[in-house]
Design a protein around this motif. Structure first.
Motif, PDB file in Angstrom:
ATOM      1  N   TYR A 151      11.233  -2.988 -10.155  1.00 50.56           N
ATOM      2  CA  TYR A 151      10.695  -1.837 -10.314  1.00 50.56           C
ATOM      3  C   TYR A 151       9.274  -1.629  -9.243  1.00 50.56           C
ATOM      4  N   PRO A 152       9.224  -0.918  -7.765  1.00 47.26           N
ATOM      5  CA  PRO A 152       8.089  -0.820  -6.957  1.00 47.26           C
ATOM      6  C   PRO A 152       6.352   0.039  -7.209  1.00 47.26           C
ATOM      7  N   GLY A 153       6.643  -0.001  -8.054  1.00 41.92           N
ATOM      8  CA  GLY A 153       4.948   0.765  -8.980  1.00 41.92           C
ATOM      9  C   GLY A 153       4.686   0.115 -10.030  1.00 41.92           C
ATOM     10  N   LYS A 154       3.188   0.154  -9.860  1.00 43.96           N
ATOM     11  CA  LYS A 154       2.529  -0.352 -11.260  1.00 43.96           C
ATOM     12  C   LYS A 154       2.907  -0.317 -12.534  1.00 43.96           C
ATOM     13  N   LYS A 155       3.079  -1.397 -12.966  1.00 43.58           N
ATOM     14  CA  LYS A 155       3.129  -1.225 -14.795  1.00 43.58           C
ATOM     15  C   LYS A 155       2.674  -1.032 -15.565  1.00 43.58           C
ATOM     16  N   VAL A 156       3.159  -0.335 -16.058  1.00 44.42           N
ATOM     17  CA  VAL A 156       2.374  -0.067 -17.389  1.00 44.42           C
ATOM     18  C   VAL A 156       2.763  -0.519 -18.954  1.00 44.42           C
ATOM     19  N   LEU A 177      19.234   0.178 -14.427  1.00 45.77           N
ATOM     20  CA  LEU A 177      19.284  -0.650 -13.182  1.00 45.77           C
ATOM     21  C   LEU A 177      19.534   0.091 -12.252  1.00 45.77           C
ATOM     22  N   ARG A 178      20.869   1.044 -11.699  1.00 49.57           N
ATOM     23  CA  ARG A 178      21.045   1.867 -10.885  1.00 49.57           C
ATOM     24  C   ARG A 178      19.663   2.737 -10.557  1.00 49.57           C
ATOM     25  N   VAL A 179      18.901   3.444 -11.697  1.00 49.82           N
ATOM     26  CA  VAL A 179      17.481   4.211 -11.564  1.00 49.82           C
ATOM     27  C   VAL A 179      16.743   4.023 -11.218  1.00 49.82           C
ATOM     28  N   VAL A 180      16.768   2.646 -11.443  1.00 50.38           N
ATOM     29  CA  VAL A 180      15.489   1.723 -10.812  1.00 50.38           C
ATOM     30  C   VAL A 180      15.464   1.527  -9.231  1.00 50.38           C
ATOM     31  N   ASN A 181      17.002   0.992  -9.138  1.00 51.75           N
ATOM     32  CA  ASN A 181      17.556   0.295  -7.901  1.00 51.75           C
ATOM     33  C   ASN A 181      17.181   1.516  -6.070  1.00 51.75           C
ATOM     34  N   ARG A 182      17.330   2.721  -7.269  1.00 51.46           N
ATOM     35  CA  ARG A 182      17.324   4.088  -6.549  1.00 51.46           C
ATOM     36  C   ARG A 182      16.359   4.526  -6.068  1.00 51.46           C
ATOM     37  N   TYR A 183      15.377   4.665  -7.329  1.00 55.06           N
ATOM     38  CA  TYR A 183      13.975   5.235  -7.163  1.00 55.06           C
ATOM     39  C   TYR A 183      13.742   3.686  -5.878  1.00 55.06           C
ATOM     40  N   ALA A 184      13.494   2.851  -5.845  1.00 59.06           N
ATOM     41  CA  ALA A 184      12.616   1.547  -5.545  1.00 59.06           C
ATOM     42  C   ALA A 184      13.240   1.842  -3.714  1.00 59.06           C
ATOM     43  N   SER A 185      14.567   2.082  -2.944  1.00 58.24           N
ATOM     44  CA  SER A 185      15.089   2.759  -2.741  1.00 58.24           C
ATOM     45  C   SER A 185      14.767   3.793  -1.350  1.00 58.24           C
ATOM     46  N   GLU A 186      14.330   5.144  -2.033  1.00 56.03           N
ATOM     47  CA  GLU A 186      14.079   6.087  -1.999  1.00 56.03           C
ATOM     48  C   GLU A 186      12.376   6.266  -1.345  1.00 56.03           C
ATOM     49  N   ILE A 187      11.501   5.031  -2.091  1.00 53.67           N
ATOM     50  CA  ILE A 187      10.124   5.070  -1.632  1.00 53.67           C
ATOM     51  C   ILE A 187       9.486   4.288  -0.979  1.00 53.67           C
ATOM     52  N   ALA A 188      10.732   3.203  -0.249  1.00 59.57           N
ATOM     53  CA  ALA A 188      10.493   2.106  -0.118  1.00 59.57           C
ATOM     54  C   ALA A 188       9.727   2.156   1.381  1.00 59.57           C
ATOM     55  N   GLN A 192       1.465   2.115  -1.479  1.00 57.76           N
ATOM     56  CA  GLN A 192       1.518   2.273  -3.029  1.00 57.76           C
ATOM     57  C   GLN A 192       0.556   3.863  -3.810  1.00 57.76           C
ATOM     58  N   GLN A 193      -0.516   3.972  -2.856  1.00 58.44           N
ATOM     59  CA  GLN A 193      -0.270   5.863  -4.208  1.00 58.44           C
ATOM     60  C   GLN A 193       0.296   7.199  -4.377  1.00 58.44           C
ATOM     61  N   TYR A 194       1.232   6.551  -3.432  1.00 61.70           N
ATOM     62  CA  TYR A 194       2.175   7.148  -3.728  1.00 61.70           C
ATOM     63  C   TYR A 194       3.622   7.040  -4.452  1.00 61.70           C
TER      64      TYR A 194
END
Length: 228
Positions: A151-156, A177-188, A192-194
């Protein structure tokens, strides 16, 4: 393999019953256990098995159950932690022993009742709800260890621990896990602010990346002026 096993209605109150994968493995273990003492060849080695025992191999077990080897092992360890089984391992195989095996084989109702009463006394009336939580926490924490590095974003943590278990009740670990991978790939490559923190992502945005909703954005080739 022939013979039968006996299941008590108290299984409905057991924390194992609340987890379909764990319940499936537990019944599989009961069915795999031998009902009489015998010798079994494992490679070139003769292994003595008592009633209620069986030889366990992670690879063959995962194939029979349709789970990954890691998942099969984690579920087996959970059964061991709950004191339903004991596991004696070496570098080639494991011998699994069903705790109180006679309870699942006794033909005499009175004997089963005596064993049942003894189990209740020995467990000192362990709270069932706490056991359910322990099982779920064990499986959930293992999943989080795999998911967090992706997960690429801030951890809460507070939001994650509130939202994610409910999400995992609806969807498989593999899909999330596919959901997280897709999001991480999309915002690569984005600043960080976005990037969404877990609070926003697990509250609503994860839905966009589920198998049923996700559509990969088309890639555009500037040289040919065609979509790939």
């Amino acid at each position: 393999m022939e013979g039968w096993i006996s299941l008590h209605r108290k299984l409905l109150d057991n924390p194992i019953f609340c987890n379909p994968d764990l319940l499936r493995l537990w019944i599989w273990c009961l069915l795999k256990a031998t009902h009489k003492k015998h010798q079994q060849m494992v490679g070139l080695r003769v292994v003595e098995l008592d009633p209620g025992q069986f030889i366990f191999g992670r690879k063959s077990a995962s194939k029979e159950l349709g789970y990954s080897e890691n998942k099969t092992y984690r579920l087996l360890k959970t059964l061991e932690e709950l004191k339903n089984i004991s596991v004696n391992s070496n570098n080639k195989f494991s011998v699994v022993t069903i705790v109180n095996w006679q309870f699942y084989q006794s033909e005499n109702t009175d004997n089963r009742q005596q064993i049942d009463n003894k189990q209740t006394t020995n467990r000192q009336q362990i709270d069932t709800n706490n056991n359910v939580n322990n099982v779920n926490k064990y499986i959930y924490s293992d999943f989080v260890k795999k998911m967090l590095p992706i997960y690429p974003g801030k951890k809460v943590k507070a939001v994650r621990d509130k939202k994610l278990p409910k999400i995992l009740d609806k969807y498989s670990e593999d899909e999330i896990l596919r959901v997280v991978n897709r999001y991480a790939s999309e915002i690569a490559g984005k600043e960080q602010q976005y990037i969404l923190n877990e609070s926003t992502f697990w509250t609503s945005r994860y839905i966009d990346y589920l198998d049923e909703n996700y559509q990969e954005a088309p890639r555009y080739n500037l040289g040919s002026e065609k979509y790939l």
